[in-house]
Design a protein around this motif. Structure first.
Motif, PDB file in Angstrom:
ATOM      1  N   VAL A  34       0.854  -1.191   0.000  1.00 38.50           N
ATOM      2  CA  VAL A  34       0.000   0.000   0.000  1.00 38.50           C
ATOM      3  C   VAL A  34       0.887   1.237   0.000  1.00 38.50           C
ATOM      4  O   VAL A  34       1.822   1.342   0.805  1.00 38.50           O
ATOM      5  CB  VAL A  34      -0.955   0.012   1.213  1.00 38.50           C
ATOM      6  N   ASP A  35       0.605   2.142  -0.925  1.00 39.08           N
ATOM      7  CA  ASP A  35       1.329   3.405  -1.064  1.00 39.08           C
ATOM      8  C   ASP A  35       0.431   4.515  -0.521  1.00 39.08           C
ATOM      9  O   ASP A  35      -0.524   4.936  -1.176  1.00 39.08           O
ATOM     10  CB  ASP A  35       1.658   3.624  -2.541  1.00 39.08           C
ATOM     11  N   LEU A  36       0.723   4.965   0.701  1.00 41.28           N
ATOM     12  CA  LEU A  36      -0.102   5.980   1.351  1.00 41.28           C
ATOM     13  C   LEU A  36       0.276   7.380   0.853  1.00 41.28           C
ATOM     14  O   LEU A  36       1.448   7.734   0.812  1.00 41.28           O
ATOM     15  CB  LEU A  36       0.078   5.913   2.868  1.00 41.28           C
ATOM     16  N   GLY A  37      -0.740   8.180   0.509  1.00 47.60           N
ATOM     17  CA  GLY A  37      -0.466   9.491  -0.041  1.00 47.60           C
ATOM     18  C   GLY A  37       0.298   9.363  -1.341  1.00 47.60           C
ATOM     19  O   GLY A  37       1.329  10.009  -1.544  1.00 47.60           O
ATOM     20  N   CYS A  38      -0.233   8.555  -2.247  1.00 50.47           N
ATOM     21  CA  CYS A  38       0.520   8.130  -3.431  1.00 50.47           C
ATOM     22  C   CYS A  38       0.767   9.239  -4.437  1.00 50.47           C
ATOM     23  O   CYS A  38       1.600   9.091  -5.330  1.00 50.47           O
ATOM     24  CB  CYS A  38      -0.207   6.973  -4.107  1.00 50.47           C
ATOM     25  N   GLY A  39       0.037  10.370  -4.340  1.00 53.47           N
ATOM     26  CA  GLY A  39       0.256  11.461  -5.272  1.00 53.47           C
ATOM     27  C   GLY A  39       0.031  11.041  -6.709  1.00 53.47           C
ATOM     28  O   GLY A  39      -0.862  10.237  -7.010  1.00 53.47           O
ATOM     29  N   PRO A  40       0.864  11.534  -7.643  1.00 52.34           N
ATOM     30  CA  PRO A  40       0.642  11.263  -9.071  1.00 52.34           C
ATOM     31  C   PRO A  40       1.192   9.931  -9.545  1.00 52.34           C
ATOM     32  O   PRO A  40       1.314   9.707 -10.740  1.00 52.34           O
ATOM     33  CB  PRO A  40       1.370  12.427  -9.753  1.00 52.34           C
ATOM     34  N   GLY A  41       1.539   9.048  -8.614  1.00 57.73           N
ATOM     35  CA  GLY A  41       1.924   7.695  -8.994  1.00 57.73           C
ATOM     36  C   GLY A  41       3.393   7.482  -9.256  1.00 57.73           C
ATOM     37  O   GLY A  41       3.790   6.387  -9.673  1.00 57.73           O
ATOM     38  N   ASN A  42       4.231   8.487  -8.982  1.00 60.78           N
ATOM     39  CA  ASN A  42       5.661   8.287  -9.238  1.00 60.78           C
ATOM     40  C   ASN A  42       6.245   7.220  -8.317  1.00 60.78           C
ATOM     41  O   ASN A  42       7.049   6.384  -8.745  1.00 60.78           O
ATOM     42  CB  ASN A  42       6.426   9.606  -9.140  1.00 60.78           C
ATOM     43  N   SER A  43       5.834   7.216  -7.040  1.00 63.01           N
ATOM     44  CA  SER A  43       6.319   6.179  -6.131  1.00 63.01           C
ATOM     45  C   SER A  43       5.752   4.814  -6.499  1.00 63.01           C
ATOM     46  O   SER A  43       6.456   3.799  -6.455  1.00 63.01           O
ATOM     47  CB  SER A  43       5.948   6.517  -4.684  1.00 63.01           C
ATOM     48  N   ALA A  44       4.467   4.785  -6.856  1.00 61.68           N
ATOM     49  CA  ALA A  44       3.838   3.510  -7.221  1.00 61.68           C
ATOM     50  C   ALA A  44       4.520   2.894  -8.432  1.00 61.68           C
ATOM     51  O   ALA A  44       4.705   1.666  -8.510  1.00 61.68           O
ATOM     52  CB  ALA A  44       2.351   3.714  -7.484  1.00 61.68           C
ATOM     53  N   ALA A  45       4.904   3.733  -9.394  1.00 59.70           N
ATOM     54  CA  ALA A  45       5.582   3.223 -10.582  1.00 59.70           C
ATOM     55  C   ALA A  45       6.924   2.602 -10.216  1.00 59.70           C
ATOM     56  O   ALA A  45       7.310   1.549 -10.749  1.00 59.70           O
ATOM     57  CB  ALA A  45       5.777   4.346 -11.596  1.00 59.70           C
ATOM     58  N   ILE A  46       7.643   3.230  -9.291  1.00 61.37           N
ATOM     59  CA  ILE A  46       8.925   2.690  -8.847  1.00 61.37           C
ATOM     60  C   ILE A  46       8.710   1.382  -8.098  1.00 61.37           C
ATOM     61  O   ILE A  46       9.447   0.410  -8.282  1.00 61.37           O
ATOM     62  CB  ILE A  46       9.657   3.718  -7.962  1.00 61.37           C
ATOM     63  N   LEU A  47       7.680   1.338  -7.258  1.00 61.59           N
ATOM     64  CA  LEU A  47       7.366   0.105  -6.531  1.00 61.59           C
ATOM     65  C   LEU A  47       7.003  -1.023  -7.486  1.00 61.59           C
ATOM     66  O   LEU A  47       7.382  -2.180  -7.274  1.00 61.59           O
ATOM     67  CB  LEU A  47       6.225   0.362  -5.550  1.00 61.59           C
ATOM     68  N   CYS A  48       6.257  -0.710  -8.542  1.00 55.02           N
ATOM     69  CA  CYS A  48       5.887  -1.735  -9.529  1.00 55.02           C
ATOM     70  C   CYS A  48       7.130  -2.327 -10.183  1.00 55.02           C
ATOM     71  O   CYS A  48       7.199  -3.541 -10.434  1.00 55.02           O
ATOM     72  CB  CYS A  48       4.974  -1.138 -10.592  1.00 55.02           C
ATOM     73  N   ASP A  49       8.108  -1.489 -10.473  1.00 54.63           N
ATOM     74  CA  ASP A  49       9.342  -1.971 -11.094  1.00 54.63           C
ATOM     75  C   ASP A  49      10.177  -2.790 -10.120  1.00 54.63           C
ATOM     76  O   ASP A  49      10.806  -3.776 -10.502  1.00 54.63           O
ATOM     77  CB  ASP A  49      10.171  -0.789 -11.607  1.00 54.63           C
TER      78      ASP A  49
END
Length: 256
Positions: free
Chosen positions: A36-51
């Motif tokens: 879970v990415d809390l306060g994920c914003g525009p998805g830059n962290s989520a994209a890094i986590l996916c990789d």
């Protein structure tokens, strides 16, 4: 408060993403199924986590619909929902809770952090990064400008209510009793920005938002012009015109 300006926030995507990458690099060996990415914003962290964690189910939460729209485009393999992370609770245990530049918006960390730990599966990890900027010159100047102008009556409460994150002693006391691994560190990033106007843009897309939300358009221009003048006196340009923005951040990674 007006919704976030994704374009302005992402103008400094490379600089903002560096902290997320550094935070991920300190996560111990882990094969998470649910992140879970809390306060994920525009998805830059989520994209890094996916990789980084291929095959994991990644769920991002944020209160800004504009940010979530950008996140869905940036990280199509993740799922996103509009929700305040302070109210979030999972339907089953989570292996990794990731919060990059988000938790400083909450004021009750002594209650929030134990609550987040309770959502982790055995061996789960909580990874957090927060700006640690209370004494930072740029933030001190925005508070000074807030109380020095025709807007002072409206902005003084905002200046006085700025979030104060805890000390290292605080976080250790709140986290260590329940964790088998606790890793803390602080980093001051040095960002060469394109002049004082770029520094204004950096904060207009983040820390200045609560102040600007209470101003009329003509007042906003005057406020930002005043803030820019103060920055010009506080930050000496380099020979190439760059202004060095020093940005301190606090990190911790804990594992159950």
């Amino acid at each position: 408060m007006a919704d976030w300006d994704c374009d302005l926030y992402l103008k400094f995507e490379r600089e903002r993403a560096q902290a997320a990458r550094d935070l991920i690099s300190h996560i111990p060996p882990l094969a998470p199924r649910r992140i879970v990415d809390l306060g994920c914003g525009p998805g830059n962290s989520a994209a890094i986590l996916c990789d980084y964690f291929r095959g994991a189910a990644i769920h991002g939460v944020d209160t800004s619909e504009r940010m979530l729209e950008a996140a869905r485009e940036r990280a199509p393999d993740a799922r996103f929902a509009r929700q305040d992370f302070r109210d979030w609770a999972p339907d089953e245990p989570v292996d990794l809770i990731f919060a990059n530049s988000a938790l400083h918006f909450a004021s009750d960390h002594h209650r929030l952090l134990p609550r987040l730990l309770s959502f982790l599966s055995p061996g789960g990890v909580l990874a957090v990064q927060m700006p640690n900027v209370l004494q930072d010159a740029a933030h001190a100047l925005m508070r000074m400008v807030a109380v020095d102008g025709p807007w002072a009556e409206r902005l003084a409460p905002v200046a006085k209510s700025r979030a104060v994150i805890g000390s290292l002693d605080d976080y250790y006391a709140w986290l260590a009793p329940n964790c088998r691994m606790v890793d803390f560190w602080q980093t001051t990033y040095v960002h060469p920005l394109d002049g004082h106007e770029a520094v204004v843009d950096w904060f207009t897309g983040s820390a200045l938002r609560p102040f600007l939300a209470k101003l009329e358009p003509d007042e906003t221009s005057a406020f930002l012009a005043h803030y820019r003048r103060e920055l010009e006196m506080a930050y000496t340009p380099q020979a190439d015109g760059k202004v060095l923005l020093l940005y301190p951040r606090l990190f911790f990674v804990v594992q159950l």
